[in-house]
Design a protein around this motif. Sequence first.
Motif, PDB file in Angstrom:
ATOM      1  N   LYS A 138       8.481 -32.731  34.239  1.00  0.00           N
ATOM      2  CA  LYS A 138       9.212 -32.960  33.957  1.00  0.00           C
ATOM      3  C   LYS A 138      10.249 -34.031  32.638  1.00  0.00           C
ATOM      4  CE  LYS A 138      10.222 -30.330  38.070  1.00  0.00           C
ATOM      5  NZ  LYS A 138       9.737 -31.345  39.105  1.00  0.00           N
ATOM      6  N   ASP A 175      11.093 -41.382  33.733  1.00  0.00           N
ATOM      7  CA  ASP A 175      12.043 -42.450  33.239  1.00  0.00           C
ATOM      8  C   ASP A 175      11.435 -43.751  32.717  1.00  0.00           C
ATOM      9  OD1 ASP A 175      13.862 -40.202  33.193  1.00  0.00           O
ATOM     10  OD2 ASP A 175      14.241 -40.235  35.460  1.00  0.00           O
ATOM     11  N   HIS A 185       8.278 -37.833  36.834  1.00  0.00           N
ATOM     12  CA  HIS A 185       8.437 -35.710  37.833  1.00  0.00           C
ATOM     13  C   HIS A 185       8.146 -35.516  36.842  1.00  0.00           C
ATOM     14  CE1 HIS A 185      12.437 -38.476  38.901  1.00  0.00           C
ATOM     15  NE2 HIS A 185      12.014 -39.454  38.101  1.00  0.00           N
ATOM     16  N   SER A 232       5.608 -31.225  38.449  1.00  0.00           N
ATOM     17  CA  SER A 232       5.604 -30.277  39.375  1.00  0.00           C
ATOM     18  C   SER A 232       3.461 -29.889  39.443  1.00  0.00           C
ATOM     19  CB  SER A 232       5.699 -29.413  39.507  1.00  0.00           C
ATOM     20  OG  SER A 232       5.791 -27.976  38.345  1.00  0.00           O
ATOM     21  N   THR A 262       6.869 -36.499  47.334  1.00  0.00           N
ATOM     22  CA  THR A 262       7.215 -35.071  47.676  1.00  0.00           C
ATOM     23  C   THR A 262       7.391 -34.469  48.933  1.00  0.00           C
ATOM     24  OG1 THR A 262       5.857 -32.669  46.903  1.00  0.00           O
ATOM     25  CG2 THR A 262       4.544 -34.704  48.369  1.00  0.00           C
ATOM     26  N   ASN A 271       6.733 -30.541  44.113  1.00  0.00           N
ATOM     27  CA  ASN A 271       7.345 -31.068  43.260  1.00  0.00           C
ATOM     28  C   ASN A 271       7.301 -32.700  43.627  1.00  0.00           C
ATOM     29  OD1 ASN A 271       8.924 -28.852  41.726  1.00  0.00           O
ATOM     30  ND2 ASN A 271       9.332 -28.523  43.833  1.00  0.00           N
ATOM     31  N   TYR A 272       6.788 -33.602  42.453  1.00  0.00           N
ATOM     32  CA  TYR A 272       6.365 -34.811  43.080  1.00  0.00           C
ATOM     33  C   TYR A 272       7.044 -35.626  42.188  1.00  0.00           C
ATOM     34  CZ  TYR A 272       2.388 -33.457  45.299  1.00  0.00           C
ATOM     35  OH  TYR A 272       1.827 -32.148  46.412  1.00  0.00           O
ATOM     36  N   THR A 273       7.055 -36.767  42.548  1.00  0.00           N
ATOM     37  CA  THR A 273       7.733 -38.566  42.477  1.00  0.00           C
ATOM     38  C   THR A 273       6.917 -39.423  42.745  1.00  0.00           C
ATOM     39  OG1 THR A 273      10.044 -38.084  41.862  1.00  0.00           O
ATOM     40  CG2 THR A 273       8.922 -39.988  40.907  1.00  0.00           C
TER      41      THR A 273
END
Length: 223
Positions: A8, A11, A128, A130, A187, A192-194
Amino acid sequence: MNYQIIIKRIDTVNEVEGYWSDEDLIQLLDKFNYPDGATAEKKNLPELLEMAISDYEPSEAAEIVLTYKLSEELNEGQIQQISHNMLIDKVCEEYPEIHMQGRLFHTNQLLFKAYNGKFPNAKASVVHFSMTPEKEDIEKVLTKENVLKLLNNGLTDRNLIKRLFDDQMTQNISFPEADGIIWELNTDDNVNYTLITSENWINNEDLISSEFESTLEEIVEEV
């Protein structure tokens, strides 16, 4: 198992918010001879610590923080050496013990802020993404190792992880270094993960695709 991967965004940050707890800041204030940290307002602790640190010579301050974070793994001589090297190089990107690089980054950036740039400015990446399994009825909690292997197809061959750990990224063998490369993996739904890592390991220029497929194979344990 096949996965659909979507990156996604990535950053780039100078610090990871929340890494230093209030208790960390209070203990560090005490080590920098500010004994009233426990009674100070919590919101003022970061600023108080920066002021306390700045009263010391940079290498001496680095030695104090490094001792607080890494004294169980490094001896006094190693800490002194790193405290001097930190003023010249991004030790947090170069240190050979990969599992220590995250803590070295957080230490470096604490000192970077306190001394207004006397230490090199290292950066972290917050990725970010998935990872959706092809068979949606099968739920697997992905590990750091799993995630790096699945990201392989979306990363350029110039990526540092791929250059240093090509076999581990592409073959179904264990990848213990993954726990040090990825500092945090979070997660809420196993889709969906960071992740947080060094910009040196993953950055925006490393991406060749934001959507791709990957296959995760079971690791073959050596006997």
